[in-house]
Design an enzyme around this catalytic site. Structure first.
Site, mmCIF file in Angstrom:
data_model
loop_
_atom_site.group_PDB
_atom_site.id
_atom_site.type_symbol
_atom_site.label_atom_id
_atom_site.label_comp_id
_atom_site.label_asym_id
_atom_site.label_seq_id
_atom_site.Cartn_x
_atom_site.Cartn_y
_atom_site.Cartn_z
ATOM 1 C CD GLU A 177 -3.078 -0.838 0.145
ATOM 2 O OE1 GLU A 177 -3.660 0.293 0.040
ATOM 3 O OE2 GLU A 177 -3.693 -1.705 -0.421
ATOM 4 C CB SER A 456 -56.727 -22.457 31.265
ATOM 5 O OG SER A 456 -57.929 -22.513 30.935
#
Lengths: 769, 138
Positions: A177, A456
């Site tokens: 780079e 229930s």
């Protein structure tokens, strides 16, 4: 006033303009300098809070099949091949596994890398030994990371020091780079010239950016390309180099760079990339692995080693060649590195979390104590209570059953939905949480946010309220299950019907609960008083205010699965109420303990009525609406639970517990359509699948002191003896059992009992007890 | 330049600090001397025995938070071990958390079975905790 000579005036204007421009430029530079220094200095990378599952603790007698241990190690990225240099592997041996555990910083400190041998037998750990063959009491496996709470853009990273980064990685980077990195002052004149040329000749040629410029671009600027931006980048790069040395810039660069995407999570920095792609810390990256990461910088998507392996390999080899050409690698090193394949770990693809619903619960509990901004930036380590086995089992059970019901019912899209909560009975720790059929989907979390009628499921609170008073109610007290009408002013008459559309006359209290008779429950509940029953519900841990209507008793009350879990947790823990918690500990990123969430319990009910209620709920499974559970789980487990189904079967529930886990399952449609599935036909199978795959402990409640067992004839509900066919031992609070003998209890039986009594007192006298 | 300096100063101070305490500050001296000695140890699994030992060492050294954490870790392995619950109740007592000491001792009692000695130790602890609570309102 004499007019100014024209030439003079122009000179002055030019001078002023020049001065202004100069000042502006200086001001701009000063401003940039300020930005560079403050942001670079002040910039601490935002680090996500990392969340871990519970660690697996291996010890002799632990009930866990070998395959499950292997699965957890694989999920942790352990390789199934031995290695002398790198911990984090396991191999199969004659009777079990040899495991090389990685080092890990737990809440209570660092645990060094160790090697252990585990023997298995019949789904249990038979023995645990260290590398010298000595018995080891306990070995803690590092916890599975299950996601994070991320900064903006879901950036994830693991910070590394430059000194930890292998030299060959830095060399490969510089060779590829920015070859003159250690020489230039922020920019490379040749590079700038090339870039300027490309501006004229078109956007063909790019590059020429130094590492410093790349860092400035990533750090401070938007990705747009213009002359002005390029100039700003240049100035800032120079300024950065003025203030900071090369190593600081390099270290920041290595931590900043973007290196790929894992679903919605962005992989940043070489530290995380090393973990993500190779399953190891950055220190141990090889030359070839380093070269791949460096190569990917140019385009992490284009050179994605998972999706574009050929392209990535070619790019890696190019980086290797550059590294060799720059004299950073010998011909031998180059040839060796080039010879290998990419060797990246298979893509785990979990994104920000594989279990978003559970993570949401963790996040909500954290938000009570921490600032959202801190959660997203301080790199906190959160040790959660998630049990990966329970979580997987819950996800699997729910999605499979829902797919099956959809196929059978064909009610069209969108399909049935569901939610599951699993907790640890003793501690109230949440082990699993599923918020919908697609467990990976982060969206509406039904386990936390879908408030649905519970049917229930509230009935146990009615019966508990009754059983607290042993002078009036026992498990065999007859309850009237005849037609029932409740009149109250300003509301229509309430006439609850039974599920089977029949009434059953006088039934024993435990039978009324086991069969979930509505008329009986409504009569009992209104007799006791709606307010009183709702107070019980609250004491069981439901914080939401419920409407004080009679219909609330039969579940015309909306609760989320998590709220139901809170209520059933208290029942499962024998009346000890504990907040449901999802977090055990929080530490800083380097392991300093910050906060512990200790076990905390409150005694909401005395143990005796809880014991009676649990016994009645065991009858629900033994002979009532949940008998279907025996398809999955042996009756010997003595599981307790309750089914719930609402009007037109829009909601189906099952909540129940074994000796070690409590689980709640809800199934229904998001748009409230009738699902035409009862609790026992849909939620129950999910619960059964789930628990059956987790080797449950049998439910064996300790008998409280104030409880006695009495033989009862189920027909009459009266005292039986051993001559009564079908007689059952039932628990009663001391002195509350019926005294009257059942017709079946013959005189002979009574005589035998009497003889036994006498013999006992004779013995007592004999031994002077 | 002065502005720059100022900004740098501010930037230097801006790191976030945590205030969450790791361990609550030591609260009123728990009536430690009056606590009866722990009932004799019975045979635990090696895993739990090890944890119990290190928890006691922590408690003796005054690291009550760690002692409690280690006991919780042991309880995850043997949740029905009444002795572990009892030990936890003792640590809570020393921490000055009398309400938890009382409940956790009650919890120990539910698992104590026929261990009369442990039951009475729990009973004593519950009474101590109640008395201490009466005094401090905790």
């Amino acid at each position: 006033m004499a007019p100014m000579p024209i030439r003079n005036r122009w000179r002055r204007i030019a001078g002023l303009a020049f001065l202004t421009a100069g000042l502006l430029a200086a001001g701009y530079t000063l401003y940039l300098d300020l930005r560079v220094r403050t942001e670079f200095e002040g910039r601490r990378f935002a680090l996500p809070a990392r969340i871990y599952a519970r660690p697996l603790e291996l010890h002799a007698a632990l009930r866990i099949p070998q395959a499950e241990v292997e699965a957890e190690l694989r999920a942790l990225g352990y390789r199934d091949r031995a290695s002398d240099s790198e911990p984090g592997w396991f191999v199969r041996r004659a009777d079990g596994l040899e495991i090389s555990l990685r080092p890990f910083v737990f809440w209570d400190g660092l645990q060094a890398a160790t090697r252990v041998s585990v023997e298995f037998e019949d789904g249990r750990v038979k023995s645990l030994r260290d590398s010298t063959g000595k018995d080891l009491p306990l070995a803690r496996v590092e916890p599975l990371p299950i996601g994070g709470i991320y900064p903006a853009n879901n950036e994830d990273r693991v910070l590394v020091r430059l000194s930890a980064v292998p030299k060959h990685l830095v060399q490969a980077l510089i060779a590829t780079e920015d070859r003159s990195f250690y020489k230039h002052r922020g920019f490379d004149p040749r590079g700038v010239a090339r870039a300027a040329l490309s501006l004229v000749s078109g956007p063909r040629a790019q590059g020429g950016s130094t590492l410093t410029q790349q860092l400035v671009k990533n750090f401070f600027l938007t990705p747009e390309r213009s002359v002005q931006r390029k100039a700003t980048e240049l100035i800032m790069a120079v300024l950065l180099e003025l203030h900071y040395d090369k190593d600081e810039i390099l270290e920041t660069y290595l931590n900043e760079v973007y290196l790929g995407q894992d679903r919605d999570r962005a992989i940043h920095g070489v530290g995380l990339a090393a973990q993500y792609y190779f399953g190891k810390p950055v220190e141990r990256l090889t030359l070839a692995e380093s070269a791949l990461l460096v190569g990917m910088l140019k385009g992490p998507t284009f050179y994605d080693p998972h999706k574009q392996p050929a392209r990535a390999l070619e790019r890696r080899n190019l980086v290797l060649r550059e590294t060799k050409d720059q004299g950073f690698a010998t011909m031998e090193q180059y040839t060796e590195a080039r010879a290998g394949g990419l060797a990246v770990n298979p893509k785990p693809s979990v994104g920000t979390s594989p279990h978003p619903a559970f993570l949401e619960l963790v996040h909500r509990q954290l938000r009570r104590e921490y600032d959202e901004a801190d959660l997203r930036s301080e790199g906190l380590r959160i040790f959660s209570t998630l049990d990966p086995r329970a979580q997987e089992a819950a996800e699997r059970a729910l999605s499979r059953r829902l797919a099956q019901f959809d196929r059978e019912k064909r009610f069209g899209d969108p399909g049935l939905e569901g939610a599951v909560v699993v907790t640890d009975v003793q501690s109230g720790e949440v082990q699993a949480l599923v918020g919908g059929r697609d467990a990976r989907y982060r969206g509406f979390n039904r386990a936390l946010d879908a408030a649905r009628p519970v049917g229930s499921l509230l009935k146990p609170a009615i019966y508990l309220t009754a059983l607290i008073d042993p002078t009036r109610y026992t498990l065999v007290t007859p309850i009237d299950d005849e037609a029932f009408v409740w009149k109250s002013r300003g509301a229509p008459d309430w006439e609850p019907k039974n599920y089977d559309r029949k009434f059953h006359g006088k039934v024993a209290l435990r039978t009324a609960l086991a069969n979930s008779y509505n008329a009986a429950a409504a009569r009992l509940g209104t007799e006791l008083g709606v307010e009183k029953v709702l107070a019980t519900v609250k004491r069981l841990g439901v914080e939401r205010e419920l409407q004080p209507y009679a219909s609330t008793l039969l579940g015309a009350a909306d609760l989320s699965p998590l709220e139901v879990a809170r209520m059933y947790q208290t029942i499962a823990a024998g009346g000890f109420r504990a907040p449901l918690k999802a977090i055990r500990e929080v530490t800083t990123q380097d392991g300093k303990p910050l906060r512990r969430f200790p076990l905390s319990v409150e005694q909401a009910f005395p143990p005796e009525p809880m014991y009676l209620l649990t016994s009645a709920m065991q009858d629900v499974v033994r002979e009532g609406t949940a008998q279907g559970l025996k398809t999955w789980l042996s009756p010997e487990l003595a599981i307790a639970g309750k089914t719930g189904t609402t009007d037109e079967q829009r909601d189906a529930w099952f909540a129940g517990f074994t000796g070690d886990r409590m689980g709640v399952v809800w199934i229904g449609y998001d748009d409230n359509r009738a699902a035409r599935l009862s609790g026992s036909a849909s939620a129950l199978p999910v619960w059964g699948d789930l628990m059956a795959s987790l080797e449950p402990e049998p439910l064996a409640l300790p008998k409280p002191e104030g409880i006695e067992q009495v033989l009862i004839d189920p027909q009459s509900g009266l005292r039986a003896d051993m001559l009564c066919a079908g007689a059952r031992e039932l628990p009663f609070m001391q002195g509350s059992a019926p005294v009257e003998r059942a017709p079946c209890a013959s005189d002979i039986g009574a005589a035998v009992e009497q003889v036994k009594e006498r013999a006992k007192s004779w013995f007592d006298r004999l031994f002077n007890r | 330049m002065r502005v720059l300096f100022l900004v740098l100063l501010i930037a230097g101070c801006s790191s976030v600090k945590y205030t969450a305490p790791v361990e609550p500050p030591p609260i009123p001296p728990a009536p430690e001397e009056s606590l009866p000695p722990p009932p004799p140890a019975h045979v635990e699994t090696a895993a739990v025995a090890g944890l119990l030992q290190s928890s006691r060492a922590d408690a003796d050294a005054g690291r009550l938070g760690s002692a409690a954490a280690t006991l919780e870790r042991a309880l995850r392995i043997e949740p029905r071990n009444a002795r572990l619950w009892h030990e936890l109740a003792r640590v809570r007592m020393k921490q000055g958390d009398f309400a938890q000491a009382e409940t956790v001792a009650a919890r120990s009692n539910t698992w104590a079975g026929s261990d009369k000695e442990l039951q009475s130790a729990n009973q004593r602890l519950i009474q101590e905790a109640r008395a201490a609570r009466g005094m401090t309102g905790r």
